[in-house]
Scaffold this motif. Structure first.
Motif, PDB file in Angstrom:
ATOM      1  N   SER A   1     -47.395  70.682  28.231  1.00 48.27           N
ATOM      2  CA  SER A   1     -46.755  69.663  27.385  1.00 48.27           C
ATOM      3  C   SER A   1     -46.222  68.509  28.234  1.00 48.27           C
ATOM      4  N   THR A   2     -45.698  68.813  29.423  1.00 43.29           N
ATOM      5  CA  THR A   2     -45.208  67.760  30.311  1.00 43.29           C
ATOM      6  C   THR A   2     -46.367  66.907  30.814  1.00 43.29           C
ATOM      7  N   SER A   3     -47.453  67.524  31.178  1.00 46.42           N
ATOM      8  CA  SER A   3     -48.634  66.795  31.642  1.00 46.42           C
ATOM      9  C   SER A   3     -49.181  65.907  30.532  1.00 46.42           C
TER      10      SER A   3
ATOM     11  N   LYS B   1     -46.257  82.347  30.589  1.00 53.00           N
ATOM     12  CA  LYS B   1     -46.831  81.582  29.497  1.00 53.00           C
ATOM     13  C   LYS B   1     -45.905  80.431  29.119  1.00 53.00           C
ATOM     14  N   SER B   2     -44.631  80.668  29.222  1.00 54.96           N
ATOM     15  CA  SER B   2     -43.653  79.629  28.909  1.00 54.96           C
ATOM     16  C   SER B   2     -43.752  78.484  29.915  1.00 54.96           C
ATOM     17  N   ARG B   3     -43.879  78.807  31.195  1.00 57.26           N
ATOM     18  CA  ARG B   3     -44.024  77.774  32.219  1.00 57.26           C
ATOM     19  C   ARG B   3     -45.331  77.021  32.052  1.00 57.26           C
ATOM     20  N   LEU B   4     -46.381  77.764  31.752  1.00 53.85           N
ATOM     21  CA  LEU B   4     -47.677  77.139  31.558  1.00 53.85           C
ATOM     22  C   LEU B   4     -47.651  76.209  30.350  1.00 53.85           C
ATOM     23  N   SER B   5     -47.004  76.641  29.308  1.00 55.84           N
ATOM     24  CA  SER B   5     -46.876  75.810  28.110  1.00 55.84           C
ATOM     25  C   SER B   5     -46.036  74.569  28.402  1.00 55.84           C
ATOM     26  N   LEU B   6     -44.941  74.750  29.152  1.00 57.21           N
ATOM     27  CA  LEU B   6     -44.096  73.625  29.527  1.00 57.21           C
ATOM     28  C   LEU B   6     -44.857  72.649  30.415  1.00 57.21           C
ATOM     29  N   PHE B   7     -45.650  73.154  31.361  1.00 53.20           N
ATOM     30  CA  PHE B   7     -46.441  72.316  32.243  1.00 53.20           C
ATOM     31  C   PHE B   7     -47.478  71.511  31.461  1.00 53.20           C
TER      32      PHE B   7
END
Length: 139
Positions: free
Chosen positions: A11-13, A3-9
């Motif tokens: 926000s970066t996108s 979930k952290s990676r998905l959230s980071l992805f």
């Protein structure tokens, strides 16, 4: 962790998309400003050159009038002595300088020189024409 990676992805996108949109909008604004500047400069140059062509026409008219005056007194000076001929020729040289200065203005306008350069040539031509006029008056 997923979930952290998905959230980071996400926000970066989102950040990349927002920055891309800002860059596109800023590019459009810069291109529009440059286009506006070029158009307004072209209009200003056309107005300025129109005035300069009017001044050139006045200079040519004044030169023609003065040349006629010189031609009208030519025979009386050439009938006189050597000193009279020399006096007339010296005054005629001033008229030739004025003609050269006027032709210089014409060539600057034809070549599309900047208006400040054409204005300085017009001022010089006016001074030369005044000098020729004074030379005629001293005859």
């Amino acid at each position: 962790m997923r979930k952290s990676r998905l959230s980071l992805f996400k926000s970066t996108s989102m950040l990349i998309s927002v920055v891309g949109i800002i860059m596109i909008v800023s590019t459009i604004i810069v291109v529009a400003y440059v286009g506006y500047s070029m158009v307004s400069e072209g209009i200003t140059d056309e107005i300025s050159s129109g005035t300069q062509y009017d001044e050139l026409a006045e200079l040519k008219s004044s030169y023609s009038d003065l040349a006629v005056k010189f031609d009208s007194v030519k025979s009386s000076y050439y009938a006189g002595g050597q000193s009279e001929i020399q006096k007339y020729n010296d005054a005629k040289i001033e008229l030739s300088r004025a003609d050269s200065a006027i032709q210089n203005v014409q060539s600057a306008l034809d070549a599309g020189k900047p208006s400040n350069e054409v204005d300085s040539r017009i001022d010089f031509a006016k001074k030369e024409l005044d000098a020729a006029n004074k030379a005629y008056n001293n005859l």
